[in-house]
Design a protein around this motif. Structure first.
Motif, PDB file in Angstrom:
ATOM      1  N   PHE A  24      19.985-167.172 -50.109  1.00 48.57           N
ATOM      2  CA  PHE A  24      18.510-166.828 -50.696  1.00 48.57           C
ATOM      3  C   PHE A  24      17.940-168.201 -50.896  1.00 48.57           C
ATOM      4  N   LEU A  25      18.697-169.507 -51.164  1.00 50.60           N
ATOM      5  CA  LEU A  25      18.192-170.753 -51.547  1.00 50.60           C
ATOM      6  C   LEU A  25      18.945-171.639 -50.805  1.00 50.60           C
ATOM      7  N   PRO A  26      18.841-171.801 -49.638  1.00 56.58           N
ATOM      8  CA  PRO A  26      19.556-172.811 -48.858  1.00 56.58           C
ATOM      9  C   PRO A  26      18.980-174.092 -48.912  1.00 56.58           C
ATOM     10  N   CYS A  27      19.834-175.201 -48.959  1.00 54.94           N
ATOM     11  CA  CYS A  27      19.248-176.472 -48.874  1.00 54.94           C
ATOM     12  C   CYS A  27      18.838-176.868 -47.404  1.00 54.94           C
ATOM     13  N   GLU A  28      17.716-177.486 -47.431  1.00 54.28           N
ATOM     14  CA  GLU A  28      16.970-177.793 -46.339  1.00 54.28           C
ATOM     15  C   GLU A  28      16.427-179.098 -46.264  1.00 54.28           C
ATOM     16  N   GLY A  29      16.178-179.885 -45.142  1.00 52.02           N
ATOM     17  CA  GLY A  29      15.562-181.166 -45.055  1.00 52.02           C
ATOM     18  C   GLY A  29      16.192-182.184 -45.833  1.00 52.02           C
ATOM     19  N   GLN A  30      15.384-183.006 -46.911  1.00 55.08           N
ATOM     20  CA  GLN A  30      16.018-183.996 -47.629  1.00 55.08           C
ATOM     21  C   GLN A  30      17.022-183.557 -48.671  1.00 55.08           C
ATOM     22  N   GLY A  31      16.851-182.293 -49.043  1.00 57.23           N
ATOM     23  CA  GLY A  31      18.042-181.740 -49.807  1.00 57.23           C
ATOM     24  C   GLY A  31      19.114-181.751 -49.154  1.00 57.23           C
ATOM     25  N   ALA A  32      18.957-181.293 -47.756  1.00 56.77           N
ATOM     26  CA  ALA A  32      20.360-180.970 -47.177  1.00 56.77           C
ATOM     27  C   ALA A  32      21.113-182.418 -46.845  1.00 56.77           C
ATOM     28  N   VAL A  33      20.205-183.554 -46.792  1.00 56.82           N
ATOM     29  CA  VAL A  33      20.955-184.737 -46.556  1.00 56.82           C
ATOM     30  C   VAL A  33      21.654-185.296 -47.989  1.00 56.82           C
ATOM     31  N   ILE A  34      20.874-184.971 -48.800  1.00 55.27           N
ATOM     32  CA  ILE A  34      21.543-185.347 -50.178  1.00 55.27           C
ATOM     33  C   ILE A  34      22.743-184.538 -50.438  1.00 55.27           C
ATOM     34  N   PHE A  35      22.886-183.313 -50.229  1.00 50.95           N
ATOM     35  CA  PHE A  35      23.989-182.375 -50.462  1.00 50.95           C
ATOM     36  C   PHE A  35      25.076-182.750 -49.411  1.00 50.95           C
ATOM     37  N   GLY A  36      24.672-183.284 -48.130  1.00 53.94           N
ATOM     38  CA  GLY A  36      25.851-183.840 -47.312  1.00 53.94           C
ATOM     39  C   GLY A  36      26.474-184.948 -47.652  1.00 53.94           C
ATOM     40  N   TRP A  37      25.692-186.010 -48.396  1.00 55.11           N
ATOM     41  CA  TRP A  37      26.407-186.974 -49.045  1.00 55.11           C
ATOM     42  C   TRP A  37      27.093-186.742 -50.069  1.00 55.11           C
ATOM     43  N   ALA A  38      26.590-185.822 -50.765  1.00 55.39           N
ATOM     44  CA  ALA A  38      27.522-185.356 -52.304  1.00 55.39           C
ATOM     45  C   ALA A  38      28.925-184.722 -51.817  1.00 55.39           C
ATOM     46  N   THR A  39      28.621-183.726 -50.661  1.00 53.39           N
ATOM     47  CA  THR A  39      29.902-183.089 -50.203  1.00 53.39           C
ATOM     48  C   THR A  39      31.121-184.136 -49.533  1.00 53.39           C
ATOM     49  N   THR A  40      30.479-185.328 -49.097  1.00 55.13           N
ATOM     50  CA  THR A  40      31.467-186.321 -48.616  1.00 55.13           C
ATOM     51  C   THR A  40      32.371-186.690 -49.740  1.00 55.13           C
ATOM     52  N   LEU A  41      31.458-187.126 -50.744  1.00 51.38           N
ATOM     53  CA  LEU A  41      31.972-187.854 -52.013  1.00 51.38           C
ATOM     54  C   LEU A  41      33.127-186.783 -52.799  1.00 51.38           C
ATOM     55  N   ALA A  42      32.603-185.465 -52.711  1.00 54.09           N
ATOM     56  CA  ALA A  42      33.409-184.356 -53.266  1.00 54.09           C
ATOM     57  C   ALA A  42      34.676-184.274 -52.772  1.00 54.09           C
ATOM     58  N   ILE A  43      34.680-184.138 -51.208  1.00 55.82           N
ATOM     59  CA  ILE A  43      35.849-184.156 -50.622  1.00 55.82           C
ATOM     60  C   ILE A  43      36.980-185.216 -51.012  1.00 55.82           C
ATOM     61  N   ALA A  44      36.419-186.549 -50.823  1.00 53.54           N
ATOM     62  CA  ALA A  44      37.305-187.601 -51.103  1.00 53.54           C
ATOM     63  C   ALA A  44      37.837-187.363 -52.546  1.00 53.54           C
ATOM     64  N   LEU A  45      36.929-187.117 -53.654  1.00 52.83           N
ATOM     65  CA  LEU A  45      37.412-186.836 -55.022  1.00 52.83           C
ATOM     66  C   LEU A  45      38.558-185.748 -54.713  1.00 52.83           C
ATOM     67  N   LEU A  46      38.165-184.499 -54.247  1.00 53.65           N
ATOM     68  CA  LEU A  46      39.294-183.449 -54.065  1.00 53.65           C
ATOM     69  C   LEU A  46      40.522-184.043 -53.733  1.00 53.65           C
ATOM     70  N   PHE A  47      40.635-184.995 -52.664  1.00 55.01           N
ATOM     71  CA  PHE A  47      41.924-185.156 -51.951  1.00 55.01           C
ATOM     72  C   PHE A  47      42.717-186.438 -52.785  1.00 55.01           C
ATOM     73  N   PHE A  48      41.971-187.165 -53.568  1.00 58.96           N
ATOM     74  CA  PHE A  48      42.392-188.353 -54.383  1.00 58.96           C
ATOM     75  C   PHE A  48      43.086-187.548 -55.632  1.00 58.96           C
ATOM     76  N   MET A  49      42.374-186.424 -56.237  1.00 58.39           N
ATOM     77  CA  MET A  49      43.152-185.773 -57.252  1.00 58.39           C
ATOM     78  C   MET A  49      44.382-185.118 -56.645  1.00 58.39           C
ATOM     79  N   HIS A  50      44.372-184.723 -55.503  1.00 61.35           N
ATOM     80  CA  HIS A  50      45.668-183.905 -54.916  1.00 61.35           C
ATOM     81  C   HIS A  50      46.747-185.119 -55.001  1.00 61.35           C
ATOM     82  N   GLY A  51      46.423-186.205 -54.256  1.00 66.69           N
ATOM     83  CA  GLY A  51      47.327-187.282 -54.347  1.00 66.69           C
ATOM     84  C   GLY A  51      47.780-187.765 -55.719  1.00 66.69           C
ATOM     85  N   ALA A  52      46.948-187.650 -56.730  1.00 65.41           N
ATOM     86  CA  ALA A  52      47.406-188.121 -58.026  1.00 65.41           C
ATOM     87  C   ALA A  52      48.230-187.191 -58.708  1.00 65.41           C
TER      88      ALA A  52
END
Length: 333
Positions: A24-52
């Protein structure tokens, strides 16, 4: 160990809520770009924590059981893909070409880490071997899954080559994991003390990736392409696939002469597929508009495997231990 829930847990409800929000509230346009960067950082954090979180001592403790590990890897990276290919004539008419590709992607993924270990522990299986197999499967998947995706789906990643896709996955998943392993020397004790709330970092990362993926898919008309009847068919297919894999892993482990504790480990480590690895990998391997459709079978299969394996683990946990032989009893006395 904490009670393993059989019904929908809080994380599953959160996943459903995120899918509803993306609908009902998909991210689009500039919001999608921001969420894309946030997703990349979140994935890195996720696997950093797995390693730790992952203890090298625990991995080394189970590393010597090579026959068990070979069977688990064969189930994960050979048996699953072959089943996906063999069932194509039956599955494609039931779920359609797009969702069938999602099933093939599911078949190419590595095993889970946390839940495979948790269920093996609850069922009183070979825990060190489960830790080693699950961790190695996750790391091998970084290299094997892109190759299997290319072979099964003919997808070579956004940049046009399998090597480039592997490079992206290594950079986004393996490098943070290794960094976490290195940092474990300083933060390992803190991570162990705070496991109860650090799991929300893991879950929050996955929820963010799912929201971004489904937003792209909704914008591209996901729900117009998948009627309710096809979703029900997909659920039945996931149930049947899991049942077949559970039977095959149990049959092979028994036929090859493994003891009960090892058979339990093989059952839970060889039959599961990782949502935590599969969702981030899909972000790299597929166009953003296709990710929602690709990961939908994985999300359904993930929930089914948790519920079914929880029941199996509890049944194994309730078994009676065999009586010790007179010689063993005498030596203990």
């Amino acid at each position: 160990m904490a009670h393993v829930r059989l019904l929908f847990d809080n994380f599953t409800l959160a996943l459903l809520a995120v899918i509803a929000i993306a609908t009902f509230l998909p991210c689009e346009g500039q919001g999608a770009v921001i969420f894309g960067w946030a997703t990349t950082l979140a994935i890195a954090l996720l696997f950093f924590m797995h390693g730790a979180k992952l203890s090298r001592e625990a991995i080394l403790a189970g590393a010597g059981h090579w026959r068990l590990h070979l069977l688990v890897f064969a189930c994960t990276f050979v048996m699953f893909p072959l089943l996906g290919l063999a069932l194509k004539p039956l599955l494609t008419p039931m779920v359609g070409t797009e969702l069938y590709l999602g099933i093939l992607y599911l078949c190419a993924l590595p095993a889970t880490v946390q839940s495979a270990i948790a269920f093996t522990s609850l069922a009183r299986g070979n825990i060190p071997a489960a830790i080693c197999s699950a961790a190695a499967s996750s790391l091998l998947g970084i290299f094997l899954t892109p190759v299997l995706v290319m072979l099964l789906l003919g997808v070579e990643g956004e940049a046009g080559s399998t090597l480039d896709s592997i490079g992206k996955i290594v950079l986004q998943l393996l490098v943070p994991f290794i960094a976490g392993q290195i940092a474990r020397r300083w933060i390992g004790a803190w991570v162990t003390r705070n496991k109860s709330w650090l799991k929300f970092v893991d879950q929050g990362s996955i929820l963010l990736v799912v929201y971004t993926a489904f937003s792209d898919a909704v914008v591209e008309g996901l729900w117009q392409l998948i009627p309710l009847s096809r979703l029900l068919a997909l659920t039945l297919v996931c149930c049947a696939l899991l049942a077949l894999v559970l039977w095959l892993t149990h049959f092979l482990a028994r036929r090859l002469g493994f003891n009960l504790e090892d058979r339990i480990t093989i059952l839970f480590a060889g039959s599961k597929k990782s949502l935590a690895t599969g969702v981030p990998m899909a972000q790299v391997l597929f166009a953003s508009s296709a990710v929602g459709m690709i990961i939908l079978p994985l999300m359904i299969f993930h929930q089914i495997q948790l519920m079914v394996c929880a029941v199996l683990a509890q049944r194994y946990a309730q078994r009676e231990e065999p009586e010790p032989s007179p010689e063993v009893a005498a030596s203990k006395g």
